[in-house]
Structure formats: C-alpha cells, structure tokens
Design an enzyme around this catalytic site. Structure first.
Site, PDB file in Angstrom:
ATOM      1  NE  ARG A   1     -11.386   4.177  -3.559  1.00  0.00           N
ATOM      2  CZ  ARG A   1     -11.034   4.878  -2.491  1.00  0.00           C
ATOM      3  NH1 ARG A   1     -10.898   4.271  -1.314  1.00  0.00           N
ATOM      4  NH2 ARG A   1     -10.776   6.171  -2.576  1.00  0.00           N
TER       5      ARG A   1
ATOM      6  CG  ASP B   1     -11.779   2.144   1.815  1.00  0.00           C
ATOM      7  OD1 ASP B   1     -11.066   1.297   1.250  1.00  0.00           O
ATOM      8  OD2 ASP B   1     -11.510   3.353   1.847  1.00  0.00           O
TER       9      ASP B   1
ATOM     10  CG  ASP C   1      -2.273   0.635   0.959  1.00  0.00           C
ATOM     11  OD1 ASP C   1      -2.269   1.736   0.382  1.00  0.00           O
ATOM     12  OD2 ASP C   1      -3.318   0.089   1.362  1.00  0.00           O
TER      13      ASP C   1
ATOM     14  CG  ASP D   1      -7.173   3.174  -3.183  1.00  0.00           C
ATOM     15  OD1 ASP D   1      -8.377   3.349  -3.464  1.00  0.00           O
ATOM     16  OD2 ASP D   1      -6.775   2.936  -2.024  1.00  0.00           O
TER      17      ASP D   1
ATOM     18  CG  HIS E   1      -6.791  -4.304   1.745  1.00  0.00           C
ATOM     19  ND1 HIS E   1      -5.471  -4.084   2.062  1.00  0.00           N
ATOM     20  CD2 HIS E   1      -7.300  -3.084   1.415  1.00  0.00           C
ATOM     21  CE1 HIS E   1      -5.190  -2.798   1.927  1.00  0.00           C
ATOM     22  NE2 HIS E   1      -6.290  -2.165   1.540  1.00  0.00           N
TER      23      HIS E   1
END
Length: 960
Positions: free
Chosen positions: A618, A634, A446, A559, A692
C-alpha cells in the site's frame, strides 16, 4: 493484568473498526494542512524575487563531470555547497548541502539502482557575473548566474528550464538552540570578543576579522552586515514550530531544530504537469495558488476524499512537464515530508481571455512554476531533459529501475475480502468460481486469518491445516495471498516479537526505548526496516521452515506500511522516533518501500532464488516498482471512486509504477449492481485486478447478483484472460524500458493538445485504447480516437473508425468500449480456462489490425511465467510479427532466447482486409501448405484457420 490489557485493546480495536465502517468520509482534521505544518508555513511565507543567495564564483571548481560552487546566504552568512553533475542519457543532477553542517544531513539510500554514469562538462565562458558550461548534447548548456544565484538550462536558443529563477531557494541550516548552555557560553565569549575588537581594532584588522568566503572573496566584510545576520538568526529562531511543534494531542520534539529545504523550477512554454502520486485527483495537476500544495507524506487515509491535494499512502517525488514541443521531468530525491506548489501564468484564464490575448497579440509565453519543499535532508534533484515522453521514462528508469516482471498468474484475477472466514469458506468460494464458470487465479486472506493478528501464523480454529488448504488450491493450479503487516504484536509468547526485540531491531523512541503504537493487534512494535540486517532477518522468516503452513503457492500482501499507527500523529509514526542515528522525519516515505523490499527478498530466497515473487504494497516510494504491485488503497463503492481509479493508476505509470489497480467494487460501502458490473469491466482493463471489500459489507462474490449480472462479470473476466499474452508482453516491454503499461494518450500523441487533460480513457501499450463506462445509467460515451491519418477498430464488432475524431458510442450493460490501433498485431488466447496456469500450453490467436497502408506489427513474449530463468538462462521466446506486402511474418526479435513451448498458432484474424484468392503458409523448413480461410465482407475481417505452427517458429503467411 496482561489479559485485561489485551481485552481492552480488543475493545478499542472493535470500536475503531466500527468507526471506520460507519464513517462517511475521511476526517480531514486528523491530517495537517500546510498552515498546520510549521516548516511548510514558514517556507510558503517566503516571497518570490527576494533571494538572499549568491554564488561565490571564486570557489568554482570544474572536473570532467562535476561542477562545485559555494553559495552564500547574504543575510545569515551560511555557506552551502552546490554540486552539478552531467549524467549520461540527457540528465543533470543538482545537489545542495551545507558546506560545513554541525552533523551529517540525511541523504536517501537504496533508491538509485547505482551511481548514475556521468558525462563531460566543459567551461564555455566565465566572468564576474556568472559562467556558462556545456552539458554534452550539442547546443545544450547551463548558465550559472551569481547574484542572485540562478541556473538556466538552454538548448540552442531555447530556454528549457530555470532553477531558482523565482528566488525561492531556502536552506534551513543546522544550528544550536539559543537557550542551551552552549549558546549562553558562546554568547558570553562573543561579547568578550566584541570588546577586544573594539580595543584593538584597525581598518586592516577589521577586514581580516569580518571577512568570509573563500579567503574572504566576494563576501561583504562589514561588522554591520555581520550583526544584521546575527539579528536575522535570532529572529529566525523565534518563529513557532522550529524546535517543537504540537498537532492535536501530539508534540513533535525537534532536537535538530529547523532543517527544511526549498527550491523552485520554472518551465517556459509549459502548461501541463503530471505525476507526484499518490493523490486522488485528476491526471493533469492543478495550480495550488490560493489552496494547499500537493503533499507527499505516506499516510493511512481511509475512504479518502477525491480531487484534492491531500497526501495518501504512497509518495513518488517525480513530476513530468509536457508541451507539444518537449517533455521533461524532475526527480526530487528526498524521503521527508514534502509539499509541492504549482503556479502558472495561464491559470484561471478563460477561453475568451486566451482568445483576447491572441487577438491583442499578447507575447506572454505560457509558463509553469513548481516549488518543492521538504522538511529535512538535502536538495538532491535530477533534471530529466527528455525531449520525448519515452526518453523521460527511460531516463527515470535508468536511475530507479524498471517494473519487476510479474509472474503471469498475478496479471489474472484476484478474489479478496476482509475476511474469508475459515478454510471451509475458502473452499466454498473456490468451488463457486468453478460452479459458475468464472476464471480466477488467486484467493486472498486478510488480517483475521492470523492467530490474534500475529503475522506469520494461522488462527488454529479457523485455519488449522493451512497446507491442506493451499494444496487444494494448487491442485486446481491456483494461488493464495496472505497479509503480513509490519506492526508486530507485543506479546512475549510470540516468536516474531521476541526475536525482533532480542536482536534490537525495533524502531526506537526519542528516549531510546522500543517504539510502540496501536494497530490491529493492539500494542505493537515497528521493526526498523531501514537496517539491512533487519531486512535480512525478515526475509528469512518467509522460508518454509519458519513460516509454518506456507507453500510455494502462498504469496504476500504488505498493508499498513506507511507505517500506520492508530494512536500516532496523523495516524502514523512520531517524527522524532529513531532509526539508528536518523529521525523518522528524515526517511518517513521510505518505510513502506523497505517493507516491500524485505518481503520480496524473502519470497525470492525461499525458492533458492528461482521463483519470481508477488508482493502487493500500500505504501511506496520512488523505486518501489522493482518489488511488485501497488493498489490505490481504501476506496469506496461510489461512481466517483471508480472514475478516479483511472487517473490514479495513470499517474503511477508515469513515474515507473505500472503494476497498479484499485479495489474492484470499492472497499468501503456496498456497490449497486450496476456499479459492480461496470467496475469489473473497467478493472478487466487495468494492470492489477483484485476485488476487495470491507469486513462489514455484504458478500459480493461475482455470482451473488443474479444470473444476468454474473454473465456480464464472467464475460469481462474472460476478456481479461484472453488478453493475458498481450498483458504479459506489455509488462516485459516495460520491464526492459520503463515505459508505462497503462498510459495517457498524450504519451503516444505528444503534439495533440486534445489529449493533454484526458484521463477518462487511456492506452494499454500503444495499440489498445480503453474508454470504460464510469457514469451511472450511461446510454452512451464519447471516446476520442487520436491520430490523424490513423484508424481504430472496435475489438468487439471489428468496425473501423478514423483517427482524430470524437466517436459517439451507444452502450448497454454489456459494453466495454475498447479499440485496437490500425497497424498493430495483438496476441490473444481465446480458450479461457479456470486459471491462467491451465492455459499455459493453449494455442494463440493473432489479431492483425491493418493500417491505411495495409501494414501492421506486434510482439509476443513467452517464458515459463514464474521463474527468473528468462534472465539467468535466456529461457524465453520473443517474437516479432510483421504484416507488409500481403504477407504476415513471424521472426525472432531476440536470438538469445532459448525457450520452447508446445503452444501453437490456432488462428489469424486480419481486420480491414480484402478477400484473397488463396492463402499459403511458408514454414521455416521451406515447405508450403494452403490455409483455409473465411472472409466477412460486411466487417472486412479475414480469418485464417489453423496455421498450426509453433508459436516460437519462423514462418510466413502469404495472401494472394
């Protein structure tokens, strides 16, 4: 000063991360409701049945495949141009734009894969009230009604759908603001002109001066109507939010004024509509009467709420309407903020009320009405007329493309968290999988892996030798994915920023300066990915000489590409930011697609066009399926978030995006051990599987929850790996056809009303039914097995069950209810190794599930698993397996395929079989050899051992 600013930025980001971690739910006040969105509120205030639009039939022109026709708004006298196209494949396209706009209006580029091929239109009849055109297919026609304007699509005597039947067409035309100097001048000139007309007027001249339309045809030529129109325009311009709009602390300037559009569609006989992702809601869409419409506006919504129409990270403006008689679709090609209202004349009726209607002989036909509202652009809509679900998938795929065929490794298991700390941490996690004998293919990094959130770099202290790290993974035939976000740290010591600024590639503010906002690096610029030259430059940054430390086994995660702007309105970019001549409001929902498009092209180019890319995104839009995978954002470690992952991915599959998954275990919060195990079990049967977790959650590698739970997770992942040949074949099929990999039951059983609202179970392809356990403390589940006259086999026990029944299934913590359809053949690799690449040449097992007629068929696709050679050089094997008349045959499904593999057939397992007296293998060269077999009379399972034929060869196995 610069150092102080950076420190303050870091403090702000640390505070923000803490707020995100502690938050229990999304702060809905950060995001607009329809009432807080001026254009949505204006449009929704328009009442049905009062349409001011009519068709000017004297302007009708018909070519071979195009109808053009002017529409007029009788209140404000603005003319629109309607274009209707007949398209091949049983589709119709409708475009509506201003006839003479003050400036061009935005039309969405780069989403359609080509100009759709057309089909002939022909006039059937015409009079003063309208016209009837034949669309092409036998008996299919469109009726154009003039006053008020309306379109009806018919097939024989059946009305398929209506356009503007409720009169909700609204097209806010471009105009000059009343308080501008030009308006004052035009008002003065207009006043003088009125005085001149009063002096020199005559009956003839009045008509000439006031007439409008095509040579004045069909338009009331009266000064009163003209003045009424002007008064209506003045009234319109006084409505709030038309030229400027404030939400919380942000003011949106609107130099083009009000530009929104709306159109309604009615589906008689339809009670079920699906699609328009992304929403955390049930598969079957709800009516929106009395609440907000469904919103399509790509937003960074952390820990989103469930079961509401709020916008999320992606937007695909495609809706499917389904009844037992027909399936159709609407593709609303508009990238601006969009709201979708759904109403139904059967909504809210109880079962008793519906029965009462039946007893009383109520003749009301069920109907669903859908209204689309967008902030800007034009009306450009495709009617996908089916008639079967498979036809709609093919029609939509012909417009926007199919799911890219992913590299095989990307269908295996991915291990991620925010963040693996350093190279030693990566090495330890990698070794942990081997130590606990758990297969995995990809480890992820990340944002903390980069040097100060400067993407395309590595933290020199934590990841000093990234090539060594990547080589260590490559030695085990594993991969890595690293994040590359589209917000670029504003830092004159950062090469990427300097080049983007020097090339003038940043999005601009309304004043022409580089747009900056806050995101993970602090102050950040946002590259204008709508520019082809910017995308080309971005792609070039993935070459090995530019992206230092990268190797061929490093892939990419995009992302925050909604785009996310922490200090922007609704945590995204200001709508009055500029992309060349266009405002961000015109194309907002396209931004994420362009980011993934450019990244995907970069990964292709770095290999000279040989290797297939893997890019996770995303944010997405229609057409994003061409560029890789998506995930549901998320989520949280809660049972309801596990449940919602099913309808969220099912909805995406219906609109072309098959490569979908949810963060296993939940991103926010910490899952209970039971929830984590159940999530692994569910994720093992979803197209994309990645664990994740948030930065502030405890570590949750699969071996940290006790040996018993480690064994349960290991077994779930081993089931995933064993089925990789089936997954890969399904993805090849969807790559060709556009049919979803993960699909609702109604897709395969379109006349079974029991399936229409079902989203707690699903099909993989047409042959595998999955009902994950998603309730805490479950001791049983009830699965619906569809198909009257069909049979289903439990893949674990091989027990046979009849179709068209609800099956009660006792479950333990090891249970994953999965069934194989009788009549199918599923390929597997039952020797599971540490990664999918290690299994490349391993042997196959065929699971043959016999139908009640003792038949079955299935397919297998094999190539090298990672290059484009299946396309460029026909380097693939595509086999078809058929069981009939007590013989199992392997034949070539595509003679063009030229691939060879050492992989062979290890076993054949036949479910629902009878014991044969002998089994003989007939090879392609004419030779025959007996096969050993075992028969379990209790389960009726026949196992044939070691046919030992090449998986790409022709052969027949005969049972006697």
């Amino acid at each position: 000063m610069a150092a102080f600013t950076e420190r303050m930025g870091c403090l702000f980001l640390a505070w923000l991360a803490l707020c995100l971690a502690l938050a229990q739910a999304v702060d809905r006040s950060n995001f607009k409701t329809c009432d807080q969105s001026a254009f949505c509120k204006r449009q929704r205030a328009v009442q049905p049945g009062q349409s001011p639009y009519r068709a000017l039939l004297d302007t009708l022109q018909l070519t071979d495949s195009r109808l053009s026709l002017q529409l007029i708004n009788d209140i404000n006298k603005v003319h629109l141009l309607l274009e209707l196209y007949g398209l091949q494949g049983n589709m119709t396209r409708i475009k509506i734009n201003e006839l003479k706009p003050l400036k061009p209006r935005y039309e969405v580029p780069d989403v359609l894969i080509s100009d759709p091929p057309t089909r002939p239109l022909s006039m059937v009849s015409r009079d003063e009230n309208g016209a009837v055109l034949a669309l092409g297919p036998p008996g299919q026609r469109v009726i154009v009604s003039a006053r008020p304007f309306r379109l009806d699509v018919m097939e024989g005597p059946q009305l398929l759908l209506s356009v503007n039947s409720r009169g909700l067409l609204v097209f806010e035309h471009l105009r000059e603001r009343k308080d501008t100097l030009s308006h004052k001048i035009s008002s003065t000139v207009g006043s003088m002109w009125d005085k001149m007309k009063s002096i020199f007027s005559s009956d003839t001249s009045k008509d000439a001066l006031a007439g409008e339309g095509a040579e004045g045809a069909d338009v009331p030529a009266k000064e009163g109507a003209e003045k009424d129109g002007e008064q209506e325009k003045d009234k319109d311009d006084e409505q709030p939010g038309m030229w400027e709009e404030t939400f919380k602390t942000h003011t949106d300037s609107k130099p083009n004024g009000p530009t929104s559009i709306s159109l309604d569609f009615s589906f008689p006989g339809v009670e079920n509509v699906y699609g328009i992702p992304e929403h955390a809601d049930n598969l079957k869409l709800k009516t929106t009467d009395g609440g907000d419409p469904y919103r399509l506006y790509n937003l960074d919504v952390f820990q989103y709420e469930l079961y509401n129409p709020m916008a999320l990270y992606g937007a695909v403006p495609v809706m499917l309407a389904h009844s037992p008689q027909r399936t159709m679709g609407i593709f609303w090609l508009n990238a601006a903020e969009t709201w979708v209202d759904i109403s139904s004349n059967t909504a809210g009726k109880t079962v008793f009320g519906q029965m009462l209607d039946y007893v009383q002989g109520a003749s009301e036909t069920p109907q669903t009405d859908v209204r689309w509202i967008s902030e800007s652009g034009i009306i450009d809509v495709f009617l996908l007329l089916g008639p079967r679900p498979a036809d709609v998938f093919t029609q939509y795929a012909s417009l926007t493309g199919t799911q890219a065929l992913p590299p095989l490794f990307s269908l295996a298991y991915h291990q991620c968290r925010w963040n693996y700390n350093d190279q030693d941490d990566v090495r330890a996690v990698d070794a942990g999988f081997d130590e606990h004998d758990i297969p995995y293919d990809v480890i992820w990094l990340d944002i903390e892996h980069a040097d100060g959130k400067r993407y395309f770099t590595w933290d020199p202290n934590k990841f000093p030798t990234p090539r060594d790290m990547l080589q260590g993974l490559e030695d085990k035939r594993r991969k890595m994915v690293a994040i590359v976000d589209p917000h670029i740290k504003v830092d004159t010591n950062y090469k990427i920023h300097n080049e983007i600024r020097s090339k003038n590639f940043y999005v601009k503010t309304k004043d022409g300066n580089d747009y900056e906002g806050w995101c993970w690096p602090g102050s950040a610029g946002y590259p204008d990915f709508t520019k082809p030259e910017m995308r080309a430059w971005w792609a070039s940054m993935f070459s090995y000489d530019q992206y230092e430390g990268s190797m061929a086994n490093l892939y990419t995660w995009n992302d925050m590409n909604e785009p996310s702007v922490f200090n922007g309105p609704e945590v995204t970019m200001h709508k009055d930011a500029l992309h060349g001549p266009w405002e961000h409001r015109d194309l907002h929902n396209l931004y994420g697609l362009y980011v993934q498009m450019a990244t995907t092209e970069g990964l292709v180019q770095r290999s000279g066009g040989v290797e297939r890319p893997f890019v996770l995104t995303r944010a997405f839009f229609a057409g994003s399926q061409r560029f890789g995978a998506v995930w549901t954002g998320d989520n949280a470690a809660e049972w309801d978030h596990l449940k919602i992952s099913l309808p969220m991915c099912l909805s995406l599959g219906l609109v072309g995006i098959s490569f979908c998954g949810a963060d296993v275990g939940g991103f926010f919060k910490s899952p209970s051990t039971e929830l984590l195990v159940r999530w692994y079990q569910a994720g093992a049967y979803q197209p994309f599987i990645r664990a994740h977790a948030h930065l502030d959650t405890p570590r949750r590698e699969p071996w940290l929850f006790g040996s018993e739970n480690t064994a349960l997770i290991r077994e779930a992942l081993r089931q995933r790996y064993a089925l990789l040949p089936y997954w890969y074949t399904l993805f090849y099929s969807t790559h060709l056809s556009g049919h979803p990999v993960m699909r609702p039951l109604w897709v395969e059983y379109p006349d079974d009303a029991t399936t229409f609202s079902m989203d707690d179970q699903y099909l993989l392809g047409r042959d595998m039914l999955v009902h994950p356990v998603t309730e805490e403390g479950s001791r049983s589940v009830t699965a619906y097995l569809p198909g009257k006259g069909e049979v289903w086999y439990d893949v674990h026990t091989f027990q046979k069950h009849k179709g068209a029944q609800n099956l009660y299934i006792p479950v333990t913590m090891s249970s994953i209810p999965v069934f194989q359809r009788g009549g199918s053949i599923i390929p597997r690799k039952d020797r599971v190794r540490r990664s999918s690449s290690c299994m490349t040449n391993d042997p196959y097992t065929l699971y043959v599930a016999l139908s009640p007629q003792n038949t079955a068929e299935g397919e297998l696709f094999v190539d090298d698993g990672h290059t484009f050679k299946y396309q460029t050089d026909s380097q693939y094997i595509h086999r078809k397996f058929i069981f009939a008349n007590q013989s199992l045959t392997s034949q070539n499904a595509d003679p063009k395929g030229q691939f060879s593999t050492p992989a062979w057939l290890e076993r054949v397992v036949i479910l629902g079989a009878q014991k044969p007296s002998a089994v003989t293998l007939h090879a392609a060269d004419g030779s025959q050899s007996p096969l050993e077999f075992d028969f379990d009379a209790h389960t009726a399972v026949l196992t044939l051992r070691k046919p030992a034929v090449n998986v790409g060869a022709d052969w027949t196995i005969v049972l006697r």
